[in-house]
Design an enzyme around this catalytic site. Structure first.
Site, PDB file in Angstrom:
ATOM      1  N   CYS B  83       0.830  -1.213   0.000  1.00  0.00           N
ATOM      2  CA  CYS B  83       0.000   0.000   0.000  1.00  0.00           C
ATOM      3  C   CYS B  83       0.861   1.260   0.000  1.00  0.00           C
ATOM      4  O   CYS B  83       0.340   2.365  -0.167  1.00  0.00           O
ATOM      5  CB  CYS B  83      -0.938  -0.003   1.191  1.00  0.00           C
ATOM      6  N   HIS B 334      -9.393   3.815  -1.518  1.00  0.00           N
ATOM      7  CA  HIS B 334      -8.017   3.333  -1.348  1.00  0.00           C
ATOM      8  C   HIS B 334      -7.610   2.404  -2.491  1.00  0.00           C
ATOM      9  O   HIS B 334      -7.487   1.193  -2.304  1.00  0.00           O
ATOM     10  CB  HIS B 334      -7.902   2.638   0.017  1.00  0.00           C
TER      11      HIS B 334
END
Lengths: 386, 386
Positions: B83, B334
């Site tokens: 991420c 996200h």
């Protein structure tokens, strides 16, 4: 910008290594490189890996490598550029040292390809090409390079026998490389009579599925000279990366790999060298035809003359320009993310005079050529004895 | 080393974008950033992407992006650090410009997560943690952060209501961000009454699956000042990357994210700033507890005080330190590889005074915090009005 040198090297056995995980392999090669470099501190890590997600169900592998090496808190970055992941990782490590951002950088390449069934492996590899277009048409990598081979044979009256000479040479070299996947010597007839994978390429025209890892440690050249280890630092005098269209069909000419030409031009210029100055080369022979095209695009032979030159033995270890003395991808094996770093390890051994049965006489300048997919990413690196 | 500035920004809508492919999204954000920068030439490209291999069956995406943008032959590199792929890609682009290797570098982050079923997405995401150990035990990311939340609540007498305040704030902010995935305002009760995903985290404590892309163009600051586009260049005054153990279980203290502390320390030092100098922050709120820990580890609040501070409104847009005015990962969405770049886009808008309904008063210094996995990779970037 500072001069940069390779000060340590490490490489695992290449092959079907079912008793070792990807992290075992990456740690093994890394520790060997660190130990051989004589440094006691690493500032930054790069990991070249192609498709951990589909081969070993793991992304975020650079953080795992830092963790398992016990180097917490330093930056650790994964680079993915298909089969050129290793070469691209090396270029970024080079930039980090050359720029002065870091002094000691570890670069490791790893791929664990044989924990999945072959069909899954072929599927993973197809993601290095254009899946939505080429993949959708059912073209796998042997298919793509078969198109290159067909066109090359048509344009230059080349023969399957000439292509086969690449495989025969690289198996012969690999037979003397203890780390190589294959140690069996093959004949031209073996290649010609093997099962056809994608016409005109047979089984022996294709590089294998391989597990393996390779590592190098880079440092500023001036600091490297003061290290206490006995191995000579080897200077990276040129390094460049270039791209081309992802899909073969989009190119005007697909027997010339434009990204190889662009990267080579920049690397030669940076190093102040020409193709005639290269004493030994490790090139990306994912298929026999790929080596033929590479030795032409790198300027060792004129376009269309590489197949004949190979047949005539000019790329043998004692030839005009020794190509893939390590056995190349064909004989040594091709753990995708490790390949670009393994080439550097092999060249450093050559330039240090440590290549034993594979030693090229008077090797002072080496070139590594690492190609991603069907040539959409290419790196060319030139190494020199200082 | 040269000073480096962001000169162009681009971002797509975030959400379930079934009518667009990953390459559509990456090209859209890239072209917007290039156009807004006023440059006509790009020297190098970085692509941040987490798991193209498992989400869209495509690796080698950096070469595809260069190809589809029409920038053949220049280097194009994919960075994967879970991420934190976007933040790490930014750091490498920064190094390339700062070192003088290149003048104009494009950095794009992209993830296309909703073309697969949710269970496949959860499987892909689990590859950002330690699959062989954590994954083998059946721990997914909500499970890992639930452990953090439980421990935090235990150690500091924090409540689910305080955690919920993060989600309520970030949805409120996102409702005014036209690019955000969610525009629905939620209440504390909505969060508390939602289905439990991993006790104590409910549905609204978790960031969603998202498609999206974001891009920035970097240049040397001195050259950026001479560009003819009307938008102010924003200086990158600090940027750092750090690692921690891949597995949560290996840490002495898992309510403190050591990689955040290490990266923040270096970034503050490089920028000559302290936490008190930051006017606006975009932090990695993959879960509500992650924002709480981040605002403590970044030095905005003492350890154990972040939950209460959030409940008290100190991180609202008009609070002491506005956190995630964009809506954060929770409200904005996200798309893993894009997140670190989207944070930079949002901060540049803030520092240029272009954040409209989300504008923080007198925003001169901004901080982005991008976290990979459960904190094994972290980048911290400090941006400044010049």
């Amino acid at each position: 910008m500072r001069d940069v040198a390779v000060v340590g090297i490490g490489i695992t056995n290449f092959g079907y290594l079912w008793e070792k995980s990807w992290r075992d392999l990456a740690v093994e090669a890394s520790l060997e490189a660190i130990k051989s470099s004589g440094v006691d501190k690493i500032d930054s890590i790069y990991l070249g890996n192609f498709s951990g997600g589909t081969f070993v169900e793991q992304e975020h592998m650079a953080a795992i490598l830092a963790d398992y090496l016990g180097f917490l808190h330093i930056p650790s970055t994964r680079i993915e550029n298909a089969c050129a992941s290793g070469g691209v990782a090396l270029r970024h490590a080079y930039m980090e040292v050359a720029s002065g951002m870091s002094d000691v950088v570890l670069v490791t390449g790893v791929e664990k390809m044989t924990d999945v069934v072959t069909s899954q492996g072929v599927y993973s590899l197809s993601m290095a090409a254009d899946r939505e277009y080429e993949g959708y048409q059912g073209v796998t990598f042997p298919g793509l390079f078969a198109l290159v081979a067909k066109k090359y044979m048509h344009d230059f009256n080349a023969t399957r026998k000439q292509l086969a000479a690449v495989a025969v040479k690289n198996h012969k070299n690999a037979s003397k490389n203890p780390k190589a996947q294959f140690h069996n010597i093959i004949t031209i007839d073996d290649v010609l009579n093997a099962s056809i994978i994608a016409d005109p390429l047979g089984l022996y025209d294709c590089s294998p599925m391989t597990d393996g890892a390779a590592s190098v440690v880079l440092m500023p050249l001036e600091k490297a000279k003061k290290l206490s280890n006995s191995d000579k630092p080897i200077k990276i005098s040129g390094i460049a990366q270039a791209t081309d269209t992802i899909a073969l069909a989009q190119r005007n000419d697909f027997v010339t790999f434009q990204a190889t030409i662009e990267a080579a031009k920049k690397a030669y210029q940076m190093a102040g060298k020409s193709p005639q100055d290269i004493n030994v080369a490790e090139v990306h022979d994912c298929f026999t035809i790929a080596e033929i095209c590479a030795i032409e695009d790198l300027g060792f032979f004129e376009k269309g003359k590489g197949a004949k030159a190979t047949e005539d033995g000019l790329t043998e270890i004692d030839g005009k320009i020794p190509v893939n003395p390590s056995g190349g991808l064909k004989g040594k094996g091709h753990p995708v993310g490790a390949t670009g770093i393994a080439q550097i390890v092999n060249l450093v051994e050559q330039l240090r005079g440590q290549a034993k049965d594979l030693q090229v006489n008077n090797a002072k300048v080496g070139l590594a050529h690492n190609l991603g997919g069907s040539g959409a990413t290419v790196t060319v690196t030139i190494l020199e004895v200082i």
